[in-house]
Design an enzyme around this catalytic site. Structure first.
Site: not given
Ligand code: NVA
Ligand code: CP
Length: 332
Positions: A108, A135, A138, A231, A272, A317
């Site tokens: 990540r 992502h 997800q 989101d 998410c 998830r």
């Molecule tokens: N769009 C958000 C998704 C988090 C799961 C981010 O990248 O922060």
């Molecule tokens: N939805 C998601 O990816 O959550 P986290 O950022 O907590 O992993």
């Protein structure tokens, strides 16, 4: 029919065909039943799994960790201050080192290119746990949740409202195009996805009969939605943009009026997570103090309503990430 996905990486959903994604979803369902029956497995016995996190995570980290342990694997968390990735050591060198010690690598972080380099050099499966662009794990959880509610994916009207060019909007678009959902992005024009990606999605949609639409009309755009998805308005890594995003996205908040505008009493709400739906967090309080907002992308009323499936998604998830690891790395 079982698919052989052994050794494959998951960098974005476009890496997999419709049949392969369906297989991953079926495997997820089976693993969910197994978990609920209290049965531990050994599909990942003897497998060491590296989990690289340059950004924070609750769901993704825990899903990889618990998912691996449930099947006998050994996950290890490598946070941004734990390893030299990109600082003192190139991504390619780190990939070659980790690939000699671990059987699979989750990543990540920021640039999508980083996860691509990891996959190119590691020699073991690499899974994208979120980049600025995509992502994919997800979306597997979201699609499992949609299937659980509607019994299918094809023909489901999925409407994404908010920042239409972030990793979630992009990945939902690609996933819908592959799997045959009717996907609409409802967002201000400044936040529409890149045309190149829309073109790719439309190309994929020709096979699946999906439709891909983009509009800036928050009233007409949600009409006949089966699922409304939103989101955060500001993703990780772009925190300086709060003020401009709030201005742009206020008319796109998912509230009860928007739910009613779907004209579908059976509509479900998806997110998410994490979500800004009240002021009970440090950031939520800050948003209230600085901008006078008590809720942002979704109201607390919708978040806590009968329409919301956010926590089913969060649980899914784990089942879907476990399926990805088992399918690409498992012993059977
Ligand atoms: N769009 C958000 C998704 C988090 C799961 C981010 O990248 O922060
Ligand atoms: N939805 C998601 O990816 O959550 P986290 O950022 O907590 O992993």
């Amino acid at each position: 029919m079982a698919f052989n996905l052994k050794g494959r990486s998951l960098l974005s959903l476009q890496d997999f065909s419709k049949e392969e994604i369906s297989y991953l979803l079926t495997l997820s369902k089976n693993l969910k039943d197994k978990k609920r029956a209290g049965i531990k497995g050994d599909n990942l016995a003897g497998k060491n799994i590296a989990m690289i996190f340059e950004k924070p995570s609750t769901r993704t980290r825990c899903a990889f960790s618990v998912g691996a342990k449930d099947e006998g694997g050994m996950p290890e968390y490598l946070g941004k201050n734990d390893i030299q990735l990109g600082k003192k050591e190139t991504v390619a060198d780190t990939a070659r080192v980790l690939g000699r010690m671990y059987d699979g690598i989750e990543y990540r972080g920021y640039k999508h290119e980083t996860v691509e380099i990891l996959a190119e050099y590691a020699g073991v499966p690499v899974w994208n746990g979120l980049t600025d662009q995509f992502h994919p794990t997800q979306i597997l959880a979201d699609f499992l949740t949609i299937e659980e509610n509607f019994g299918c994916l094809e023909g489901v009207n999925l409407v994404y409202v908010g920042d239409g060019r972030n990793n979630m909007a992009n990945s939902l678009m690609m996933g819908s195009a592959i799997m045959g959902l009717n996907y609409t992005i409802v967002a201000p024009k400044e936040l529409w996805p890149k045309q190149e990606l829309v073109d790719k999605a439309k190309e994929l949609a020709k096979d699946s009969k999906a439709t891909i639409e983009i509009t800036d009309d928050p009233v007409q755009g949600v009409k006949n939605a089966d699922a409304i998805y939103t989101d955060v308005w500001v993703s990780m890594g772009e925190e300086e943009k709060f003020e401009e995003r709030i201005e742009m996205l206020k008319p796109y908040q998912v509230n009860m009026e928007m739910i009613e505008n779907t004209e579908n009493e059976d509509v479900i709400f998806l997110h998410c997570l994490p979500a800004y739906h009240n002021t009970d967090t440090i950031n939520g309080k800050k948003m209230y103090e600085e901008y006078g907002l008590t809720e942002m992308e979704v109201t607390d009323e919708v978040f806590e309503s009968k329409y919301s499936r956010a926590f089913d998604e969060a649980e899914n998830r784990m089942h879907t990430i476990k399926a990805v690891m088992v399918a690409t790395l498992g012993n059977q």
